[in-house]
Motif scaffolding. Structure first.
Motif, PDB file in Angstrom:
ATOM      1  N   PRO A   1      34.631  38.637  49.214  1.00 44.45           N
ATOM      2  CA  PRO A   1      34.963  38.701  47.776  1.00 44.45           C
ATOM      3  C   PRO A   1      35.479  40.061  47.318  1.00 44.45           C
ATOM      4  N   ASP A   2      35.057  41.133  47.965  1.00 48.67           N
ATOM      5  CA  ASP A   2      35.494  42.465  47.524  1.00 48.67           C
ATOM      6  C   ASP A   2      36.981  42.682  47.796  1.00 48.67           C
ATOM      7  N   HIS A   3      37.392  42.507  49.059  1.00 50.17           N
ATOM      8  CA  HIS A   3      38.793  42.748  49.404  1.00 50.17           C
ATOM      9  C   HIS A   3      39.717  41.698  48.798  1.00 50.17           C
ATOM     10  N   ASP A   4      39.248  40.446  48.754  1.00 50.66           N
ATOM     11  CA  ASP A   4      40.084  39.400  48.176  1.00 50.66           C
ATOM     12  C   ASP A   4      40.257  39.628  46.672  1.00 50.66           C
ATOM     13  N   GLY A   5      39.176  40.031  46.006  1.00 51.53           N
ATOM     14  CA  GLY A   5      39.287  40.320  44.576  1.00 51.53           C
ATOM     15  C   GLY A   5      40.217  41.486  44.307  1.00 51.53           C
ATOM     16  N   ASN A   6      40.237  42.445  45.224  1.00 50.89           N
ATOM     17  CA  ASN A   6      41.102  43.606  45.051  1.00 50.89           C
ATOM     18  C   ASN A   6      42.571  43.225  45.186  1.00 50.89           C
ATOM     19  N   GLN A   7      42.903  42.428  46.222  1.00 49.67           N
ATOM     20  CA  GLN A   7      44.315  42.086  46.436  1.00 49.67           C
ATOM     21  C   GLN A   7      44.823  41.047  45.416  1.00 49.67           C
ATOM     22  N   LEU A   8      43.898  40.385  44.721  1.00 49.50           N
ATOM     23  CA  LEU A   8      44.286  39.456  43.649  1.00 49.50           C
ATOM     24  C   LEU A   8      44.056  40.075  42.266  1.00 49.50           C
ATOM     25  N   GLY A   9      43.835  41.395  42.249  1.00 49.45           N
ATOM     26  CA  GLY A   9      43.508  42.078  40.996  1.00 49.45           C
ATOM     27  C   GLY A   9      44.695  42.244  40.075  1.00 49.45           C
ATOM     28  N   ASP A  10      44.403  42.852  38.922  1.00 49.68           N
ATOM     29  CA  ASP A  10      45.415  43.053  37.872  1.00 49.68           C
ATOM     30  C   ASP A  10      46.209  44.315  38.175  1.00 49.68           C
TER      31      ASP A  10
ATOM     32  N   HIS B   1      48.111  36.796  58.460  1.00 43.26           N
ATOM     33  CA  HIS B   1      46.711  36.774  58.881  1.00 43.26           C
ATOM     34  C   HIS B   1      45.925  37.948  58.294  1.00 43.26           C
ATOM     35  N   LEU B   2      46.587  39.072  58.127  1.00 46.57           N
ATOM     36  CA  LEU B   2      45.916  40.193  57.465  1.00 46.57           C
ATOM     37  C   LEU B   2      45.498  39.814  56.046  1.00 46.57           C
ATOM     38  N   ILE B   3      46.411  39.195  55.321  1.00 45.60           N
ATOM     39  CA  ILE B   3      46.154  38.880  53.916  1.00 45.60           C
ATOM     40  C   ILE B   3      45.262  37.647  53.760  1.00 45.60           C
ATOM     41  N   GLU B   4      45.620  36.568  54.447  1.00 45.03           N
ATOM     42  CA  GLU B   4      44.968  35.278  54.193  1.00 45.03           C
ATOM     43  C   GLU B   4      43.742  35.025  55.071  1.00 45.03           C
ATOM     44  N   TRP B   5      43.618  35.738  56.187  1.00 43.75           N
ATOM     45  CA  TRP B   5      42.431  35.582  57.023  1.00 43.75           C
ATOM     46  C   TRP B   5      41.404  36.672  56.749  1.00 43.75           C
ATOM     47  N   MET B   6      41.871  37.913  56.961  1.00 38.51           N
ATOM     48  CA  MET B   6      40.914  39.015  56.942  1.00 38.51           C
ATOM     49  C   MET B   6      40.564  39.459  55.525  1.00 38.51           C
ATOM     50  N   TYR B   7      41.584  39.911  54.754  1.00 40.61           N
ATOM     51  CA  TYR B   7      41.293  40.420  53.413  1.00 40.61           C
ATOM     52  C   TYR B   7      40.777  39.330  52.473  1.00 40.61           C
ATOM     53  N   ALA B   8      41.165  38.090  52.729  1.00 42.16           N
ATOM     54  CA  ALA B   8      40.712  36.999  51.855  1.00 42.16           C
ATOM     55  C   ALA B   8      39.334  36.472  52.225  1.00 42.16           C
ATOM     56  N   SER B   9      38.745  36.992  53.298  1.00 43.32           N
ATOM     57  CA  SER B   9      37.494  36.422  53.808  1.00 43.32           C
ATOM     58  C   SER B   9      36.258  36.906  53.062  1.00 43.32           C
TER      59      SER B   9
END
Length: 241
Positions: free
Chosen positions: A210-219, A200-208
């Motif tokens: 564009p800034d945090h989701d882009g960071n955790q899916l970054g290079d 839920h931390l990753i897929e609910w909160m951080y993915a909600s």
């Protein structure tokens, strides 16, 4: 016949009638007593044969004490509605559940329900790599140096509140954080007082947002996760020194 003899005859006749009446009265009393004794004897005999049989009096008392059970309708179960943790948060007033809103240059808020337990660092790390895999991104390698600093950051923001990544920026730019952590390129995601499992931390909160989701899916190539109470920090690294 003289008067005296006549009186004697009447007296004798009266005595005879009295004797006859007394005789029949005695017979009647004896009969009543006999019948009463007979009933007592029969009652005692029946109780000896069936000692469990209640007496007539006890039967009457028992019958009077037995009452039909009253049908009681069960009261409906009370529905417990948990308190809304965002009731007094003006930033989330009227915001739908699950929708993130930007509240500062680097800060976002989201209204989600809390979990019973907080995710562990390893659980969150595995959830992150699984999420990256579903998005076509490569897995990140765990790094102990990044994890140690992530725990410091999670502890700080949990006790002092979010600093908008100011502490992280100062650490890497003014305190030789790049050299200490061993990466030329670093990034941070953090959350304060969000009790959520790793998924839920990753897929609910951080993915909600564009800034945090882009960071955790970054290079990135490496990551470290720090969890302190209900706060989290993820420190990403790439281009190892």
């Amino acid at each position: 016949m003289s008067r005296f003899k006549y009186l004697i005859i009447l007296l004798a006749f009266a005595l005879t009638l009295a004797s006859v009446a007394f005789f029949f009265n005695s017979l009647n009393e004896k009969n009543l007593i006999s019948q009463g004794l007979k009933r007592v004897w029969l009652n005692l005999s029946s109780q000896k044969q069936n000692p469990q049989a209640p007496s007539i009096k006890s039967q009457l008392v028992a019958e009077q004490s037995i009452k039909p059970e009253e049908s009681v309708s069960p009261s409906p179960a009370k529905v417990i509605i948990p308190p809304d943790p965002y009731t007094y948060d003006p930033d989330l007033k009227g915001v739908p559940w699950g929708q993130a809103v930007q509240v500062s240059e680097t800060g976002w808020k989201i209204k989600v329900g809390f979990d019973e337990v907080m995710g562990t660092p390893q659980e969150t790390y595995q959830a992150l790599n699984h999420y990256r895999y579903t998005k076509g991104k490569s897995n990140l390698t765990w790094d102990d140096r990044l994890a140690k600093y992530a725990l410091e950051r999670a502890s700080y923001i949990c006790q002092n509140g979010s600093d908008g990544h100011a502490g992280f920026s100062r650490y890497v730019s003014e305190e030789e954080g790049y050299k200490t952590l061993g990466f030329y390129h670093l990034g941070e995601n953090m959350s304060t007082h969000m009790r959520l499992t790793g998924v839920h931390l990753i897929e609910w909160m951080y993915a909600s947002d564009p800034d945090h989701d882009g960071n955790q899916l970054g290079d990135w190539s490496h990551v470290g996760v720090g969890i302190y109470e209900d706060c989290s920090a993820l420190i990403f690294g790439n281009l190892m020194i």
